[in-house]
Scaffold this motif. Sequence first.
Motif, mmCIF file in Angstrom:
data_model
loop_
_atom_site.group_PDB
_atom_site.id
_atom_site.type_symbol
_atom_site.label_atom_id
_atom_site.label_comp_id
_atom_site.label_asym_id
_atom_site.label_seq_id
_atom_site.Cartn_x
_atom_site.Cartn_y
_atom_site.Cartn_z
ATOM 1 N N GLU A 95 10.826 -26.833 -27.585
ATOM 2 C CA GLU A 95 10.384 -28.029 -26.865
ATOM 3 C C GLU A 95 9.392 -28.780 -27.743
ATOM 4 O O GLU A 95 9.174 -28.424 -28.898
ATOM 5 C CB GLU A 95 9.790 -27.667 -25.502
ATOM 6 C CG GLU A 95 8.767 -26.544 -25.529
ATOM 7 C CD GLU A 95 7.362 -27.018 -25.789
ATOM 8 O OE1 GLU A 95 6.887 -27.927 -25.089
ATOM 9 O OE2 GLU A 95 6.718 -26.473 -26.712
ATOM 10 N N SER A 96 8.780 -29.834 -27.207
ATOM 11 C CA SER A 96 8.035 -30.799 -28.011
ATOM 12 C C SER A 96 6.879 -30.193 -28.796
ATOM 13 O O SER A 96 6.713 -30.474 -29.991
ATOM 14 C CB SER A 96 7.496 -31.914 -27.109
ATOM 15 O OG SER A 96 8.544 -32.582 -26.467
ATOM 16 N N SER A 103 6.878 -28.977 -37.408
ATOM 17 C CA SER A 103 6.732 -30.144 -38.279
ATOM 18 C C SER A 103 5.494 -30.020 -39.159
ATOM 19 O O SER A 103 5.530 -30.351 -40.360
ATOM 20 C CB SER A 103 6.656 -31.419 -37.432
ATOM 21 O OG SER A 103 6.433 -32.559 -38.242
ATOM 22 N N TYR A 121 16.387 -27.911 -25.236
ATOM 23 C CA TYR A 121 15.601 -27.857 -24.004
ATOM 24 C C TYR A 121 16.366 -27.041 -22.960
ATOM 25 O O TYR A 121 17.564 -27.211 -22.765
ATOM 26 C CB TYR A 121 15.370 -29.268 -23.471
ATOM 27 C CG TYR A 121 14.199 -29.980 -24.111
ATOM 28 C CD1 TYR A 121 12.954 -30.007 -23.493
ATOM 29 C CD2 TYR A 121 14.339 -30.611 -25.349
ATOM 30 C CE1 TYR A 121 11.875 -30.648 -24.078
ATOM 31 C CE2 TYR A 121 13.263 -31.257 -25.939
ATOM 32 C CZ TYR A 121 12.030 -31.275 -25.302
ATOM 33 O OH TYR A 121 10.969 -31.897 -25.883
ATOM 34 N N THR A 144 6.765 -28.637 -21.958
ATOM 35 C CA THR A 144 7.608 -29.816 -21.756
ATOM 36 C C THR A 144 9.054 -29.474 -21.411
ATOM 37 O O THR A 144 9.842 -30.370 -21.112
ATOM 38 C CB THR A 144 7.586 -30.723 -23.007
ATOM 39 O OG1 THR A 144 8.220 -30.055 -24.100
ATOM 40 C CG2 THR A 144 6.169 -31.082 -23.380
ATOM 41 N N SER A 145 9.399 -28.192 -21.440
ATOM 42 C CA SER A 145 10.772 -27.797 -21.095
ATOM 43 C C SER A 145 10.835 -26.888 -19.880
ATOM 44 O O SER A 145 11.919 -26.653 -19.334
ATOM 45 C CB SER A 145 11.436 -27.080 -22.278
ATOM 46 O OG SER A 145 10.869 -25.805 -22.490
ATOM 47 N N TYR A 335 8.192 -34.987 -19.470
ATOM 48 C CA TYR A 335 7.489 -35.383 -20.692
ATOM 49 C C TYR A 335 8.349 -36.378 -21.468
ATOM 50 O O TYR A 335 9.584 -36.311 -21.434
ATOM 51 C CB TYR A 335 7.194 -34.152 -21.535
ATOM 52 C CG TYR A 335 6.307 -34.404 -22.730
ATOM 53 C CD1 TYR A 335 4.952 -34.649 -22.567
ATOM 54 C CD2 TYR A 335 6.829 -34.388 -24.028
ATOM 55 C CE1 TYR A 335 4.126 -34.873 -23.660
ATOM 56 C CE2 TYR A 335 6.009 -34.606 -25.127
ATOM 57 C CZ TYR A 335 4.660 -34.855 -24.937
ATOM 58 O OH TYR A 335 3.847 -35.085 -26.023
ATOM 59 N N LYS A 336 7.711 -37.287 -22.184
ATOM 60 C CA LYS A 336 8.408 -38.406 -22.824
ATOM 61 C C LYS A 336 9.503 -37.976 -23.797
ATOM 62 O O LYS A 336 10.500 -38.682 -23.964
ATOM 63 C CB LYS A 336 7.412 -39.307 -23.543
ATOM 64 C CG LYS A 336 6.596 -38.633 -24.639
ATOM 65 C CD LYS A 336 5.572 -39.575 -25.248
ATOM 66 C CE LYS A 336 4.714 -38.901 -26.300
ATOM 67 N NZ LYS A 336 5.487 -38.418 -27.468
ATOM 68 N N ASP A 337 9.341 -36.826 -24.463
ATOM 69 C CA ASP A 337 10.345 -36.360 -25.421
ATOM 70 C C ASP A 337 11.385 -35.440 -24.793
ATOM 71 O O ASP A 337 12.343 -35.042 -25.464
ATOM 72 C CB ASP A 337 9.659 -35.617 -26.578
ATOM 73 C CG ASP A 337 8.759 -36.532 -27.404
ATOM 74 O OD1 ASP A 337 9.053 -37.743 -27.455
ATOM 75 O OD2 ASP A 337 7.778 -36.037 -27.980
ATOM 76 N N ALA A 338 11.198 -35.107 -23.535
ATOM 77 C CA ALA A 338 12.092 -34.166 -22.849
ATOM 78 C C ALA A 338 13.223 -34.912 -22.148
ATOM 79 O O ALA A 338 13.152 -36.129 -21.957
ATOM 80 C CB ALA A 338 11.295 -33.341 -21.842
ATOM 81 N N SER A 340 15.352 -36.518 -19.212
ATOM 82 C CA SER A 340 14.886 -37.179 -18.000
ATOM 83 C C SER A 340 14.926 -36.221 -16.810
ATOM 84 O O SER A 340 15.875 -35.451 -16.647
ATOM 85 C CB SER A 340 15.773 -38.395 -17.718
ATOM 86 O OG SER A 340 15.369 -39.053 -16.551
#
Length: 371
Positions: A95-96, A103, A121, A144-145, A335-338, A340
Amino acid sequence: MKPNIKPQNPNFSSGPCTKRPGYTLNSLNTDSLGRSHRSSIGKDRLKKAIDETSRLLNLPEGYKVGIVPGSDTGAMEMAMWSILGQRPVDVFAWESFGAGWASDVAKQLKLDNAQIVTAEYGQLPDFSKANPDHDVIFTWNGTTSGVKVENAEWISDQRTGLTICDATSAVFAMEIDWNKIDVATFSWQKVLGGEGAHGMLILSPRAVARLESYTPPWPLPKVFRLTNKGKLIDGIFKGATINTPSLLCVEDYLDALAWIESIGGLPAAIEKSQGNLQALVEFVQEHDWIDFLAQSPEICSNTSVCFQLKASDEQIKAMIKLLADEQVAFDIGAYKDAPSGLRIWCGATVEKADIVALLPWLTWAYNQVTA
């Protein structure tokens, strides 16, 4: 029909999370406010926060707890930049936030000997790829997942590498086998509903030994430095923080820890969170338009519970807005990256009665936007 009973507390945010039941500012001890964090009272309050954390979590002998800047993110970055580089590293991300640590390892620290193992996810990565001779980075609970690790059995007791765990939405809500963890981080504003900006760093004796025997090849900012002349800066783990903390936030955290003690300690907090999840499980079983993002029950988070809906992105946005306008649920969007969907926090500071009161509203709002 539109429900007529609303949650007494509509705060279901996954961070900062809702305050403990009965919380008021008047309940905080203010004796330390306006005093230096280096004064005797300031040091005493900081040390109490450290000692109570260790006691309530029942950490193994020799484990150290420190208060550091930058919330959970600061604590994780401090650990990675101070410890990594001696050995190859395996990073597990699903997840994010886990992707963020991966990264950092690949693009910021630029470690050539890094293995990054990912999953989509709702799923977990293949932990069998963890090499016991490598350092390992993972999140205990994917905030976030809505996916948590089932256990730490995949971590070898004979490992020579270190395990670095982002445990920010798991500590005080999930059983953690501390003997499997060498570095753990969390923040006050998650499970305990505390204030932001401060991180907690937990080190095993093995992690301390690494810090005192290895110097990374890159420069370290002052707020990341855990050693001085090859020795651990022990004051960090006794209340002498690297930078100036907010003593008001410290008092808020101490209040949350006292509340954990009052309800029966860590086991009671875990049980309360699991009971909240069970109410959501029963709701999902009774409705075919909503399901957990987690692909199996044993990995479903009991704090940051994520849902997928039989609805379009626009319908889900409308549903979230409708619930907020009705003042029955705030901050429950994914969460914005997860993917909808919805995300409902159900840690111990959330009352089960509020979860139960929310559920008919979810049905009502869904019917309103999909009619």
